[in-house]
Design a protein around this motif. Structure first.
Motif, PDB file in Angstrom:
ATOM      1  N   TYR A 203       0.827  -1.206   0.000  1.00  0.00           N
ATOM      2  CA  TYR A 203       0.000   0.000   0.000  1.00  0.00           C
ATOM      3  C   TYR A 203       0.864   1.260   0.000  1.00  0.00           C
ATOM      4  N   ASP A 204       1.970   1.236   0.742  1.00  0.00           N
ATOM      5  CA  ASP A 204       2.867   2.391   0.778  1.00  0.00           C
ATOM      6  C   ASP A 204       3.468   2.645  -0.609  1.00  0.00           C
ATOM      7  N   LYS A 205       3.852   1.562  -1.279  1.00  0.00           N
ATOM      8  CA  LYS A 205       4.426   1.688  -2.620  1.00  0.00           C
ATOM      9  C   LYS A 205       3.396   2.232  -3.598  1.00  0.00           C
ATOM     10  N   ASP A 206       2.173   1.728  -3.514  1.00  0.00           N
ATOM     11  CA  ASP A 206       1.110   2.211  -4.403  1.00  0.00           C
ATOM     12  C   ASP A 206       0.849   3.703  -4.178  1.00  0.00           C
ATOM     13  N   LYS A 211       1.412   9.334  -6.133  1.00  0.00           N
ATOM     14  CA  LYS A 211       1.877  10.728  -5.981  1.00  0.00           C
ATOM     15  C   LYS A 211       2.797  11.114  -7.137  1.00  0.00           C
ATOM     16  N   GLU A 212       3.662  10.180  -7.517  1.00  0.00           N
ATOM     17  CA  GLU A 212       4.611  10.458  -8.592  1.00  0.00           C
ATOM     18  C   GLU A 212       3.882  10.685  -9.915  1.00  0.00           C
ATOM     19  N   GLU A 213       2.804   9.929 -10.132  1.00  0.00           N
ATOM     20  CA  GLU A 213       2.037  10.077 -11.367  1.00  0.00           C
ATOM     21  C   GLU A 213       1.356  11.433 -11.445  1.00  0.00           C
TER      22      GLU A 213
END
Length: 214
Positions: A203-206, A211-213
């Motif tokens: 979930y943290d990675k997603d 945010k990056e997108e």
């Protein structure tokens, strides 16, 4: 002992006994959880909708011997609950739901005495983190794949001969079953906690990728 086919019973027999290794980096999705509805210690309903957006850890607990019947509650408390209780800022979305049964796995109506026991034996017991609930455990353990059903699986080596009573589940924020583990051994409880952490990392990675997108 058995090759993993799902699954509830196969995982219970094989992975949970430490016979298989996990080489994946993310937890697999085993199935959608069935619809369920329980009544918690605070009188509030616990169901699929209330648990949306939360990671839910399901266990059973018995009124006759809560500490060491099906799940080793003492080690579960020390390894999992106390850590989550002390880290509510980051882990407040992880909830423990223990379905209360009698020694045969049947649902019970009154859990007042067990709640008293939990408050007495569990340091800082908080039902908003670790909720005891009443209702039929079949609602969450009636899970099947490849013809194997966790709720109906029996074994002479399990408590009351019913495998589901010793089983802990990890259900994700989307109401999907992500892991099945036995809870009667310290090593299995430690491994279970590591898989909760792995799911949280997903979930943290997603969240970072989202945010990056943007």
């Amino acid at each position: 002992m058995m090759v993993v086919v799902f699954g509830p019973a196969a995982i219970l027999i094989s992975i949970t006994m430490g016979k298989c290794e996990h080489n994946f980096q993310t937890l697999p999705i085993y199935s959608e959880m069935p619809d369920y509805e329980f009544v918690g210690a605070n009188g509030k309903v616990v169901n699929n909708k209330t648990q949306e957006g939360k990671i839910t850890l399901f266990t059973t607990i018995q009124t006759s011997c809560p500490q060491n019947c099906a799940i080793d509650i003492f080690k579960f408390n020390l390894q999992i609950y106390q850590d989550y209780r002390k880290n509510q800022k980051s882990l407040g979305h992880v909830k423990i739901v223990s379905v209360v049964t009698d020694q045969e796995g049947n649902p019970v109506d009154n859990i007042d005495e067990l709640l008293y026991t939990m408050n007495d034996m569990i340091e800082g017991y908080d039902s908003t983190i670790w909720n005891l609930v009443t209702g039929d455990p079949k609602q969450i353990y009636d899970i099947e794949n490849n013809g194997v059903n966790l709720y109906s699986t029996t074994s002479d080596s399990t408590f009351a001969g019913k495998s589901f009573l010793e089983t802990m589940l990890i259900v994700d924020k989307q109401n999907q079953l992500r892991l099945v583990r036995r809870g009667n051994q310290e090593g299995l409880i430690r491994d279970y906690k590591q898989h909760v952490a792995l799911l949280q990392k997903q979930y943290d990675k997603d969240a970072r990728n989202s945010k990056e997108e943007k």
